[in-house]
Design an enzyme around this catalytic site. Structure first.
Site, PDB file in Angstrom:
ATOM      1  N   CYS A 118     -13.026 -12.340  11.023  1.00 31.38           N
ATOM      2  CA  CYS A 118     -12.579 -13.721  11.145  1.00 31.38           C
ATOM      3  C   CYS A 118     -12.780 -14.196  12.579  1.00 31.38           C
ATOM      4  O   CYS A 118     -13.087 -13.425  13.480  1.00 31.38           O
ATOM      5  CB  CYS A 118     -11.113 -13.860  10.748  1.00 31.38           C
ATOM      6  SG  CYS A 118      -9.967 -13.141  11.925  1.00 31.38           S
ATOM      7  N   ARG A 255       4.469   5.466   4.591  1.00 33.68           N
ATOM      8  CA  ARG A 255       4.415   5.680   3.141  1.00 33.68           C
ATOM      9  C   ARG A 255       5.462   6.734   2.816  1.00 33.68           C
ATOM     10  O   ARG A 255       5.264   7.910   3.141  1.00 33.68           O
ATOM     11  CB  ARG A 255       3.019   6.146   2.720  1.00 33.68           C
ATOM     12  CG  ARG A 255       1.896   5.194   3.131  1.00 33.68           C
ATOM     13  CD  ARG A 255       0.529   5.840   2.980  1.00 33.68           C
ATOM     14  NE  ARG A 255      -0.516   4.970   3.510  1.00 33.68           N
ATOM     15  CZ  ARG A 255      -1.790   5.342   3.646  1.00 33.68           C
ATOM     16  NH1 ARG A 255      -2.159   6.574   3.284  1.00 33.68           N
ATOM     17  NH2 ARG A 255      -2.683   4.508   4.135  1.00 33.68           N
ATOM     18  N   ARG A 258       6.899   9.583   4.695  1.00 30.75           N
ATOM     19  CA  ARG A 258       6.276   9.836   5.989  1.00 30.75           C
ATOM     20  C   ARG A 258       5.949   8.542   6.712  1.00 30.75           C
ATOM     21  O   ARG A 258       5.751   7.499   6.107  1.00 30.75           O
ATOM     22  CB  ARG A 258       4.992  10.655   5.821  1.00 30.75           C
ATOM     23  CG  ARG A 258       5.204  12.041   5.235  1.00 30.75           C
ATOM     24  CD  ARG A 258       3.880  12.778   5.096  1.00 30.75           C
ATOM     25  NE  ARG A 258       4.081  14.132   4.563  1.00 30.75           N
ATOM     26  CZ  ARG A 258       4.148  14.437   3.276  1.00 30.75           C
ATOM     27  NH1 ARG A 258       4.021  13.459   2.375  1.00 30.75           N
ATOM     28  NH2 ARG A 258       4.342  15.667   2.879  1.00 30.75           N
TER      29      ARG A 258
END
Length: 279
Positions: A118, A255, A258
């Site tokens: 972008c 996640r 962890r």
């Protein structure tokens, strides 16, 4: 046309655009081959025209454009407060913004290509100074809960698999704002714009994103006043170095159960004693 007024500022524009298109595709699943209809994210381009000068052209999911432009101007360091904005007019694909006494000579000269492809404002992130001062303290459970909420809130992602999401929480873990977009940078701008237009002070908040973390993403959070940024995916070297320089907490690969803390782990209050050289 949509009309509104915030603090004496009048906006008008048209956001009646589809966010997805339907396509018939051939799906192969092991030995089965079927024709199915799927939803795909719409990709559009917008131009931000600031006091008559084009400062950015970006690909975007065509939603929350007012919130996006407010957040973009803050997160790119073009203004320090949304109170500086005199007017916003959306005339697709152009977003016209008026800011009194804007002190940049030629914004068009500083446009650059970002890591995601972008275009943003050339920047300024290399010159950012002033470490974040914040007493925010988060628990592991709060962090993992916030990550899991992305799956509940990312409606477009569940439909198309083609968007990123950013969520802003206060220090108690209450949701402040969230946004989806095809561009990870855009999600921060939209979420910040929503929160600021709602009158929120972001200095005691933390941000959760689905995107990778280069310096441009970290800088957006810093300019918005957010001291902690969390991602479920990878950082880049520039993002780590900038977070460390600015005393921001950068957490990636979050996640459950962890996560990896790349800077200022002291803000996470229940991680226990840190041992060195543990693989």
């Amino acid at each position: 046309m949509e009309n509104g007024s915030i603090n004496g500022i009048h906006e008008r524009g048209n956001e009646n655009k589809d966010l997805t298109n339907s396509y018939t595709v051939t799906r192969v699943d092991r030995d089965a081959v079927t024709r199915v209809d799927v939803e795909v994210c719409v990709e559009e381009s917008v131009n931000i025209i600031l006091n008559g000068a084009r400062v950015a052209s970006l690909t975007i999911t065509p939603s929350n454009l007012k919130e996006f432009v407010y957040g973009y101007l803050i997160c790119e360091g073009l203004i320090r407060s949304i109170d500086r904005i005199e007017s916003v007019e959306i005339n697709w694909p152009d977003i016209f913004v008026k800011v009194p006494e804007f002190d940049k000579d030629d914004p068009g000269l500083w446009m650059e290509i970002r890591s995601s492809g972008c275009v943003g404002v050339r920047s300024s992130w290399m010159s950012l100074e002033g470490p974040v001062k914040s007493d925010i303290s988060l628990s592991k459970d709060m962090i993992f809960h916030s990550i899991e909420l992305i799956n509940d809130l990312a409606v477009l992602w569940k439909t198309t698999g083609g968007t990123h999401c950013t969520i802003i929480f206060d220090k108690m873990g209450s949701l402040i704002s969230y946004a989806e977009d095809m561009g990870r940078h855009n999600t921060i701008d939209k979420a910040v714009g929503k929160a600021l237009l709602d009158g929120r002070d972001l200095s005691g908040c933390f941000m959760v994103c689905t995107g990778r973390m280069p310096a441009g993403m970290v800088a957006k959070a810093y300019r918005a006043g957010i001291p902690v940024i969390i991602s479920n995916t990878a950082p880049f070297t520039t993002g780590i170095e900038l977070a460390r320089k600015l005393n921001m907490t950068l957490i990636c690969f979050a996640r459950p159960p962890r996560m990896q803390i790349y800077s200022v782990p002291e803000r996470i209050k229940d991680i226990g004693t840190i041992r060195e050289n543990v693989p």
